[in-house]
Design a protein around this motif. Structure first.
Motif, PDB file in Angstrom:
ATOM      1  N   PRO A  36       0.841  -1.210   0.000  1.00 50.18           N
ATOM      2  CA  PRO A  36       0.000   0.000   0.000  1.00 50.18           C
ATOM      3  C   PRO A  36       0.869   1.251   0.000  1.00 50.18           C
ATOM      4  O   PRO A  36       1.908   1.294   0.663  1.00 50.18           O
ATOM      5  N   ALA A  37       0.455   2.250  -0.766  1.00 45.45           N
ATOM      6  CA  ALA A  37       1.217   3.499  -0.895  1.00 45.45           C
ATOM      7  C   ALA A  37       0.626   4.577   0.001  1.00 45.45           C
ATOM      8  O   ALA A  37      -0.592   4.641   0.208  1.00 45.45           O
ATOM      9  N   SER A  38       1.491   5.429   0.539  1.00 47.79           N
ATOM     10  CA  SER A  38       1.014   6.585   1.297  1.00 47.79           C
ATOM     11  C   SER A  38       0.210   7.500   0.372  1.00 47.79           C
ATOM     12  O   SER A  38       0.497   7.599  -0.826  1.00 47.79           O
ATOM     13  N   LEU A  39      -0.791   8.170   0.940  1.00 42.39           N
ATOM     14  CA  LEU A  39      -1.721   8.964   0.137  1.00 42.39           C
ATOM     15  C   LEU A  39      -1.854  10.377   0.684  1.00 42.39           C
ATOM     16  O   LEU A  39      -1.775  10.596   1.901  1.00 42.39           O
ATOM     17  N   ASN A 104       2.691  -8.947   7.338  1.00 43.72           N
ATOM     18  CA  ASN A 104       2.273  -7.553   7.464  1.00 43.72           C
ATOM     19  C   ASN A 104       2.793  -6.741   6.284  1.00 43.72           C
ATOM     20  O   ASN A 104       3.960  -6.861   5.904  1.00 43.72           O
ATOM     21  N   SER A 105       1.932  -5.919   5.736  1.00 42.46           N
ATOM     22  CA  SER A 105       2.376  -5.005   4.685  1.00 42.46           C
ATOM     23  C   SER A 105       3.213  -3.888   5.282  1.00 42.46           C
ATOM     24  O   SER A 105       3.277  -3.710   6.509  1.00 42.46           O
ATOM     25  N   ASN A 106       3.853  -3.110   4.417  1.00 45.77           N
ATOM     26  CA  ASN A 106       4.496  -1.882   4.870  1.00 45.77           C
ATOM     27  C   ASN A 106       3.447  -0.898   5.379  1.00 45.77           C
ATOM     28  O   ASN A 106       2.270  -0.975   5.006  1.00 45.77           O
ATOM     29  N   ASN A 107       3.883   0.044   6.203  1.00 41.78           N
ATOM     30  CA  ASN A 107       2.986   1.100   6.658  1.00 41.78           C
ATOM     31  C   ASN A 107       2.752   2.117   5.548  1.00 41.78           C
ATOM     32  O   ASN A 107       3.666   2.418   4.769  1.00 41.78           O
ATOM     33  N   ALA A 108       1.535   2.634   5.478  1.00 42.47           N
ATOM     34  CA  ALA A 108       1.190   3.703   4.528  1.00 42.47           C
ATOM     35  C   ALA A 108       0.558   4.840   5.328  1.00 42.47           C
ATOM     36  O   ALA A 108      -0.385   4.614   6.095  1.00 42.47           O
TER      37      ALA A 108
END
Length: 206
Positions: A36-39, A104-108
């Motif tokens: 997931p990408a930061s938004l 766990n995914s990366n943090n976004a």
């Protein structure tokens, strides 16, 4: 290669017995292929985080906000409805699981704010050659910093004109034209109304 059917034979002097068969399946936890990408989201919009993972068996998803599970957020994407400033800076991740474990995914990070909006626009001017002129703009209080500015003349960027005001110190006839300002931040941009600059000469008594 350890997968298979396992059983046990127990023996003594009077005979033997064979257990039921136990089936061993061996596999891997999910592998996340797209994080997931930061938004950056404007207040009132509906941003969506997405994740993609591969697995030989069925996957389950659980999205978390600041490491706490979000009720009902159990698909490969998660949409936040009508984000507000209170959501600014919150951190999201997805826990992807199968029967063999979880990953766990990366943090976004979600940034929430307002795009720039002009409160005042540059004013047109009719000036004598050799004098100076200053165009300026202001933004409304909701415009989220940091803000960058770019002044344009007749639609073309003016080199170095990157503040909320633009001054021409000594006007020439060729400086006449239409001047506008573009204000930008992480959430969008806005273009001011155009100010018309007319340049002329004071009378020459012959």
């Amino acid at each position: 290669g350890d997968a298979g059917s396992f059983s046990c034979i127990a023996s003594n002097a009077f005979g033997s017995a064979t257990s039921n068969v136990a089936i061993l399946t061996v596999g891997y936890p999910p592998s996340i292929t797209s994080q997931p990408a930061s938004l950056n989201a404007i207040v009132g919009t509906n941003p969506t985080f997405t994740v993609a993972a591969t697995s030989a068996v069925a996957l389950t998803y659980q999205w978390q906000k600041d490491r706490a599970d979000i009720s009902g957020a159990i698909s490969a994407s998660y949409t936040i409805s009508n984000v507000q400033l209170v959501d600014n800076g919150t951190v999201y991740r997805c826990v992807v699981s199968n029967v063999y474990g979880s990953t766990n995914s990366n943090n976004a990070t979600l940034a929430v704010g307002y795009a720039p909006a002009f409160a005042t626009h540059p004013a047109s001017a009719d000036q004598a050659a050799g004098t100076s002129v200053t165009f300026s703009v202001t933004l409304d209080s909701n415009s989220t910093p940091p803000i960058s500015y770019q002044w344009q003349k007749d639609g073309a960027d003016i080199s170095g004109a990157t503040s909320a005001s633009y001054t021409i110190a000594s006007l020439l006839l060729g400086d006449a034209g239409n001047f506008s300002c573009i204000a930008s931040n992480a959430f969008g941009s806005d273009t001011s109304n155009a100010a018309i600059l007319t340049v002329g000469y004071t009378p020459l008594i012959t």
